[in-house]
Design a protein around this motif. Structure first.
Motif, PDB file in Angstrom:
ATOM      1  N   LEU A 204       0.810  -1.214   0.000  1.00 38.90           N
ATOM      2  CA  LEU A 204       0.000   0.000   0.000  1.00 38.90           C
ATOM      3  C   LEU A 204       0.845   1.267   0.000  1.00 38.90           C
ATOM      4  O   LEU A 204       0.421   2.303  -0.512  1.00 38.90           O
ATOM      5  N   THR A 205       2.029   1.181   0.569  1.00 36.13           N
ATOM      6  CA  THR A 205       2.847   2.375   0.768  1.00 36.13           C
ATOM      7  C   THR A 205       3.601   2.781  -0.487  1.00 36.13           C
ATOM      8  O   THR A 205       3.782   3.976  -0.743  1.00 36.13           O
ATOM      9  N   PHE A 206       4.026   1.817  -1.278  1.00 37.56           N
ATOM     10  CA  PHE A 206       4.859   2.098  -2.445  1.00 37.56           C
ATOM     11  C   PHE A 206       4.035   2.040  -3.725  1.00 37.56           C
ATOM     12  O   PHE A 206       3.160   1.186  -3.881  1.00 37.56           O
ATOM     13  N   CYS A 207       4.352   2.949  -4.635  1.00 37.45           N
ATOM     14  CA  CYS A 207       3.762   2.896  -5.969  1.00 37.45           C
ATOM     15  C   CYS A 207       4.233   1.641  -6.701  1.00 37.45           C
ATOM     16  O   CYS A 207       3.443   0.971  -7.376  1.00 37.45           O
ATOM     17  N   GLY A 292       3.938   6.797  -4.402  1.00 46.12           N
ATOM     18  CA  GLY A 292       2.881   6.453  -3.471  1.00 46.12           C
ATOM     19  C   GLY A 292       3.034   7.243  -2.183  1.00 46.12           C
ATOM     20  O   GLY A 292       3.467   8.393  -2.184  1.00 46.12           O
ATOM     21  N   HIS A 293       2.680   6.609  -1.072  1.00 43.40           N
ATOM     22  CA  HIS A 293       2.777   7.285   0.229  1.00 43.40           C
ATOM     23  C   HIS A 293       4.230   7.502   0.638  1.00 43.40           C
ATOM     24  O   HIS A 293       4.551   8.495   1.282  1.00 43.40           O
ATOM     25  N   ALA A 294       5.101   6.579   0.252  1.00 45.82           N
ATOM     26  CA  ALA A 294       6.514   6.663   0.642  1.00 45.82           C
ATOM     27  C   ALA A 294       7.285   7.541  -0.346  1.00 45.82           C
ATOM     28  O   ALA A 294       8.238   7.090  -0.996  1.00 45.82           O
ATOM     29  N   ILE A 295       6.892   8.801  -0.453  1.00 39.33           N
ATOM     30  CA  ILE A 295       7.569   9.708  -1.386  1.00 39.33           C
ATOM     31  C   ILE A 295       9.047   9.833  -1.034  1.00 39.33           C
ATOM     32  O   ILE A 295       9.908   9.922  -1.911  1.00 39.33           O
ATOM     33  N   ASN A 296       9.349   9.835   0.253  1.00 38.34           N
ATOM     34  CA  ASN A 296      10.745   9.993   0.681  1.00 38.34           C
ATOM     35  C   ASN A 296      11.616   8.839   0.203  1.00 38.34           C
ATOM     36  O   ASN A 296      12.834   8.997   0.052  1.00 38.34           O
ATOM     37  N   ARG A 297      11.019   7.670  -0.060  1.00 37.18           N
ATOM     38  CA  ARG A 297      11.781   6.518  -0.551  1.00 37.18           C
ATOM     39  C   ARG A 297      11.769   6.429  -2.071  1.00 37.18           C
ATOM     40  O   ARG A 297      12.770   6.050  -2.687  1.00 37.18           O
ATOM     41  N   GLU A 298      10.638   6.762  -2.674  1.00 36.25           N
ATOM     42  CA  GLU A 298      10.503   6.581  -4.120  1.00 36.25           C
ATOM     43  C   GLU A 298      11.002   7.780  -4.915  1.00 36.25           C
ATOM     44  O   GLU A 298      11.485   7.622  -6.036  1.00 36.25           O
ATOM     45  N   LYS A 299      10.865   8.982  -4.372  1.00 34.87           N
ATOM     46  CA  LYS A 299      11.298  10.198  -5.064  1.00 34.87           C
ATOM     47  C   LYS A 299      12.093  11.095  -4.122  1.00 34.87           C
ATOM     48  O   LYS A 299      11.751  12.256  -3.912  1.00 34.87           O
TER      49      LYS A 299
END
Length: 348
Positions: A204-207, A292-299
């Motif tokens: 749910l957290t990651f795109c 997704g919700h984890a913008i700090n990890r994905e972007k």
């Protein structure tokens, strides 16, 4: 002669040393130290202790308070951002929120308002504390940041809220806006105690969730990161959501940048639009594509750029019409199963 059997405690210590989660935790703490930050434990009059990472004193740098989300502590949330933010002219003050990391309190209050008051009191108690500072809050940290801005307007300059669903209502759970139906299910998801719960949370957290998650690593992560203060953190969630109504949310006057992942399934984008409507002209909404919700990890690079530019240059405007953020959002929700976004009336 055969070697004597190893005591159980020795085996536990050996497994402790082999933990990949603890190894990563040490790497994140090392990143803080190598960036020049030092640790401090700030005691408060009510018996609470707020753990901080503090920058080197430098009056030329702009102070910024970084607040982590529910699934992390200070080091896990902010380690990759420290050097770029410092190089851009920011002085990061990074606390562990109460009941996360090394912060704790004997108080019974579990509200985000109490978290905000604790952080503000700890900041004020620091030697050479800045008189004013900007605040960045991710997810749950955004709830705390919002209350901080409202309760201490003379202290908070500018505000950045990253995927922070401060405009949610408890009724949204039953309406189908979220992936969970009630607070207890949200608690089991955000405080995973089983591998299947953590896998669902990551999905749910990651795109684009990681395709390979070994069970041994998942169990190790749960043991290290998800077993402390479970009761207190569950109470934090109930205090956050139970009885929550948009009509009770005060407005704030600080200039505010709202950052949201296009594919956020923890706090859907509708909440970002709702927050923009609630704050009006004092806010800007930026939608990060393919996140997704984890913008700090994905972007992380894009998020870091948005934060430092907004805080350092107050004249920057982030509602980029070339990208058609509002048109994109309206098109997306008009064809979705969620409630339509009607520009002529409030979202709720």
């Amino acid at each position: 002669m055969p070697a004597p059997p190893q005591p159980a405690g020795g085996r536990r210590r050996w497994k402790h040393r082999l933990s990949p989660t603890l190894a990563r935790d040490r790497c994140y703490a090392r990143a803080f130290r190598s960036a020049g930050l030092r640790q401090a434990a700030v005691p408060l009059p009510d018996g609470a202790v707020v753990h901080f990472w503090l920058p080197r004193p430098d009056p030329a740098l702009h102070p910024v308070l970084l607040l982590h989300g529910f699934g992390a502590n200070a080091t896990w949330q902010w380690a990759p951002f420290l050097r770029p933010l410092i190089a851009a002219g920011l002085a990061p003050f990074v606390p562990d929120l109460v009941f996360f990391g090394d912060s704790a309190s004997p108080a019974a209050d579990r509200s985000p308002a109490y978290q905000a008051a604790s952080v503000a009191a700890a900041m004020a108690a620091l030697p050479g504390a800045p008189q004013r500072y900007s605040v960045v809050g991710v997810s749950y940290g955004g709830f705390v940041a919002y209350h901080l801005a409202h309760a201490f307007p003379a202290v908070v300059e500018r505000l950045v809220l990253v995927a922070a669903g401060v405009c949610l209502e408890e009724a949204d759970l039953a309406s189908g806006l979220f992936a969970v139906d009630d607070i207890s299910e949200a608690a089991s998801l955000l405080l995973p105690q089983r591998p299947e719960d953590l896998r669902r949370l990551v999905d749910l957290t990651f795109c684009k969730p990681p395709k390979f998650m070994p069970s041994c690593f998942i169990r190790d992560y749960i043991r290290v990161m998800c077993t402390d203060n479970v009761k207190e953190k569950t109470e934090l969630l109930y205090a956050l959501i139970s009885g929550r109504k948009l009509s009770d949310l005060p407005k704030i006057n600080q200039q505010t940048l709202i950052i949201w992942g296009e594919q956020d399934r923890v706090f859907p984008l509708e909440l970002g639009l709702r927050l923009k409507r609630h704050l009006g002209d004092t806010s800007e909404l930026t939608i990060v594509k393919d996140a997704g919700h984890a913008i700090n990890r994905e972007k992380p690079a894009e998020l870091c750029r948005l934060i430092k530019n907004y805080i350092i240059d107050p004249s920057v405007k982030y509602r980029d019409d070339r990208k058609g953020c509002w048109k994109f959002a309206l098109r997306r929700f008009a064809g979705s199963s969620l409630r339509k976004v009607d520009s002529s009336r409030p979202l709720i």
